[in-house]
Design a protein around this motif. Structure first.
Motif, PDB file in Angstrom:
ATOM      1  N   SER A 174       0.727  -1.268  -0.104  1.00 42.90           N
ATOM      2  CA  SER A 174       0.175   0.117  -0.059  1.00 42.90           C
ATOM      3  C   SER A 174       0.954   1.377   0.113  1.00 42.90           C
ATOM      4  CB  SER A 174      -0.816  -0.072   1.246  1.00 42.90           C
ATOM      5  OG  SER A 174      -1.416   1.366   1.391  1.00 42.90           O
ATOM      6  N   GLN A 175       0.282   2.308  -0.691  1.00 46.45           N
ATOM      7  CA  GLN A 175       0.689   3.513  -0.616  1.00 46.45           C
ATOM      8  C   GLN A 175      -0.112   4.414   0.472  1.00 46.45           C
ATOM      9  OE1 GLN A 175       3.163   5.894  -3.636  1.00 46.45           O
ATOM     10  NE2 GLN A 175       1.308   7.385  -3.266  1.00 46.45           N
ATOM     11  N   GLN A 176       0.284   5.027   1.212  1.00 47.44           N
ATOM     12  CA  GLN A 176      -0.440   5.883   2.301  1.00 47.44           C
ATOM     13  C   GLN A 176      -0.108   7.193   2.301  1.00 47.44           C
ATOM     14  OE1 GLN A 176      -1.769   3.369   5.741  1.00 47.44           O
ATOM     15  NE2 GLN A 176      -1.733   1.759   4.394  1.00 47.44           N
ATOM     16  N   VAL A 177      -1.209   8.158   2.947  1.00 48.41           N
ATOM     17  CA  VAL A 177      -0.597   9.563   3.196  1.00 48.41           C
ATOM     18  C   VAL A 177       0.015   9.642   4.625  1.00 48.41           C
ATOM     19  CG1 VAL A 177      -1.652  11.883   3.785  1.00 48.41           C
ATOM     20  CG2 VAL A 177      -2.673  10.237   1.998  1.00 48.41           C
ATOM     21  N   GLY A 178       1.090  10.181   4.504  1.00 50.23           N
ATOM     22  CA  GLY A 178       1.685  10.251   5.906  1.00 50.23           C
ATOM     23  C   GLY A 178       1.490  11.312   6.877  1.00 50.23           C
ATOM     24  N   PRO A 179       2.334  11.601   7.948  1.00 51.71           N
ATOM     25  CA  PRO A 179       1.821  12.517   8.697  1.00 51.71           C
ATOM     26  C   PRO A 179       2.031  13.839   8.168  1.00 51.71           C
ATOM     27  CG  PRO A 179       4.089  11.618   9.314  1.00 51.71           C
ATOM     28  CD  PRO A 179       3.443  10.994   8.035  1.00 51.71           C
ATOM     29  N   ALA A 180       1.159  14.766   8.609  1.00 48.80           N
ATOM     30  CA  ALA A 180       1.159  16.303   8.278  1.00 48.80           C
ATOM     31  C   ALA A 180       1.205  16.836   6.919  1.00 48.80           C
ATOM     32  CB  ALA A 180       2.501  16.913   8.924  1.00 48.80           C
ATOM     33  N   SER A 181       0.726  15.887   6.043  1.00 46.63           N
ATOM     34  CA  SER A 181       0.485  16.280   4.325  1.00 46.63           C
ATOM     35  C   SER A 181       0.030  17.178   4.078  1.00 46.63           C
ATOM     36  CB  SER A 181      -0.106  14.868   3.861  1.00 46.63           C
ATOM     37  OG  SER A 181       0.103  14.700   2.532  1.00 46.63           O
ATOM     38  N   VAL A 182       0.779  18.030   3.197  1.00 47.97           N
ATOM     39  CA  VAL A 182      -0.046  19.213   2.723  1.00 47.97           C
ATOM     40  C   VAL A 182      -0.286  20.333   3.871  1.00 47.97           C
ATOM     41  CG1 VAL A 182      -1.236  20.310   0.596  1.00 47.97           C
ATOM     42  CG2 VAL A 182      -0.734  17.901   0.869  1.00 47.97           C
ATOM     43  N   TYR A 183       0.220  20.183   5.131  1.00 47.17           N
ATOM     44  CA  TYR A 183       0.098  21.100   6.311  1.00 47.17           C
ATOM     45  C   TYR A 183       0.377  22.634   6.056  1.00 47.17           C
ATOM     46  CZ  TYR A 183      -2.334  18.429   9.823  1.00 47.17           C
ATOM     47  OH  TYR A 183      -3.436  17.594  10.483  1.00 47.17           O
ATOM     48  N   GLU A 184       0.997  22.882   4.996  1.00 47.31           N
ATOM     49  CA  GLU A 184       1.402  24.284   4.793  1.00 47.31           C
ATOM     50  C   GLU A 184      -0.189  24.783   4.385  1.00 47.31           C
ATOM     51  OE1 GLU A 184       5.212  22.269   3.488  1.00 47.31           O
ATOM     52  OE2 GLU A 184       3.196  21.850   3.438  1.00 47.31           O
ATOM     53  N   LEU A 185      -0.823  23.860   3.506  1.00 43.30           N
ATOM     54  CA  LEU A 185      -2.209  24.654   3.002  1.00 43.30           C
ATOM     55  C   LEU A 185      -3.121  24.443   4.101  1.00 43.30           C
ATOM     56  CD1 LEU A 185      -3.398  25.554   0.691  1.00 43.30           C
ATOM     57  CD2 LEU A 185      -4.253  23.330  -0.099  1.00 43.30           C
ATOM     58  N   VAL A 186      -3.236  23.222   4.879  1.00 38.26           N
ATOM     59  CA  VAL A 186      -4.239  23.246   6.038  1.00 38.26           C
ATOM     60  C   VAL A 186      -4.212  24.178   6.929  1.00 38.26           C
ATOM     61  CG1 VAL A 186      -4.658  21.590   7.796  1.00 38.26           C
ATOM     62  CG2 VAL A 186      -4.261  20.539   5.536  1.00 38.26           C
ATOM     63  N   GLU A 187      -2.959  24.455   7.475  1.00 39.48           N
ATOM     64  CA  GLU A 187      -2.660  25.431   8.390  1.00 39.48           C
ATOM     65  C   GLU A 187      -2.833  26.925   7.816  1.00 39.48           C
ATOM     66  OE1 GLU A 187      -0.233  23.234  11.783  1.00 39.48           O
ATOM     67  OE2 GLU A 187       1.025  24.491  10.346  1.00 39.48           O
TER      68      GLU A 187
END
Length: 256
Positions: free
Chosen positions: A145-158
């Protein structure tokens, strides 16, 4: 400038976000891919498998790509999906490859007997139910599996939600995956994480992305976030692309 902003936002707000194809962003955003080449790696494993289960296939785009490139097709291939628009799209894409697409609510138990599959796959699952994955794997079978890891795209989220608490930033950490796999009785073969650069070239790309990846900014609508969107548009116009970083995790485990 105001008209330009309004046009970009309106176009992105009206565009379809069905399936799991990000082609709408071509020329408007870029993302560096992980070094392991998931679809290519999956294709090789599909060529060696007898019975395969693809969990949470989305629109089936990546699974179809891997099947098309596989040196041989498995005797049995099944995919699950919960969202009706994706279910219909996945059926159209995967049926020509001999894949049965099954509606499933993406929560345990999977609607299959114990020990049915020698390969279980999933790309970017919302949740990985390790114990149920282990249940449907045959002895000696593999989860890949390929999965989303921690704090992905968090620049945009925050940018939109402000600084997030540490428990949010550390969710989906590889250590959590390792612990879950071992608790389910699976042996970790490969577990690694990479951060890759993303660039958004216009505000329309941001709007479309947030409409499609709905867990980034829960409840996102153009109306609710018009002020921050306008400020981000002005920033992109003045400074160039908005840069963020995706987090991607490769998981491979084996059932003894």
């Amino acid at each position: 400038m105001a008209d330009h902003f309004d046009e970009l936002v309106a176009e992105a707000d009206a565009a379809s976000v069905d399936g799991w194809d990000f082609g709408w962003l071509d020329g408007r955003a870029t993302e560096q891919r992980p070094s392991w080449g998931y679809a290519r790696s999956l294709a090789g494993r599909l060529g060696r498998a007898r019975a395969v289960l693809e969990v949470q296939t989305g629109g089936g785009e990546v699974f179809a790509e891997a099947l098309a490139a596989a040196p041989a097709r498995p005797t049995l291939a099944v995919a699950t999906e919960s969202w009706p628009p994706n279910l219909a799209r996945a059926t159209r894409l995967l049926k020509p490859h001999g894949v049965a697409v099954v509606h499933d609510p993406d929560e345990p138990p999977l609607p299959f007997a114990d020990g049915t599959f020698d390969l279980v796959t999933s790309r970017h699952p919302v949740t990985a139910w390790w114990a149920d994955i282990a249940r449907v794997l045959a002895p000696g079978g593999t989860y890949f599996s390929q999965q989303v890891g921690p704090a992905s795209v968090y620049e945009l989220v925050e940018y939109f939600l402000g600084e997030q608490p540490s428990e949010n930033r550390n969710a989906r950490h590889p250590d959590q995956a390792r612990d879950g796999l071992r608790a389910a009785g699976l042996e970790v073969v490969d577990l690694r994480c990479e951060r890759r650069r993303i660039e958004f070239f216009d505000i329309g790309a941001v709007v479309w992305f947030l409409r499609k990846v709905i867990w980034m900014v829960p409840g996102f609508t153009v109306e609710e976030y018009r002020g921050p969107l306008r400020r981000l548009h002005d920033q992109i116009q003045a400074e160039g692309p908005f840069v963020a970083h995706s987090s991607r995790m490769l998981v491979e485990a084996r059932k003894p």
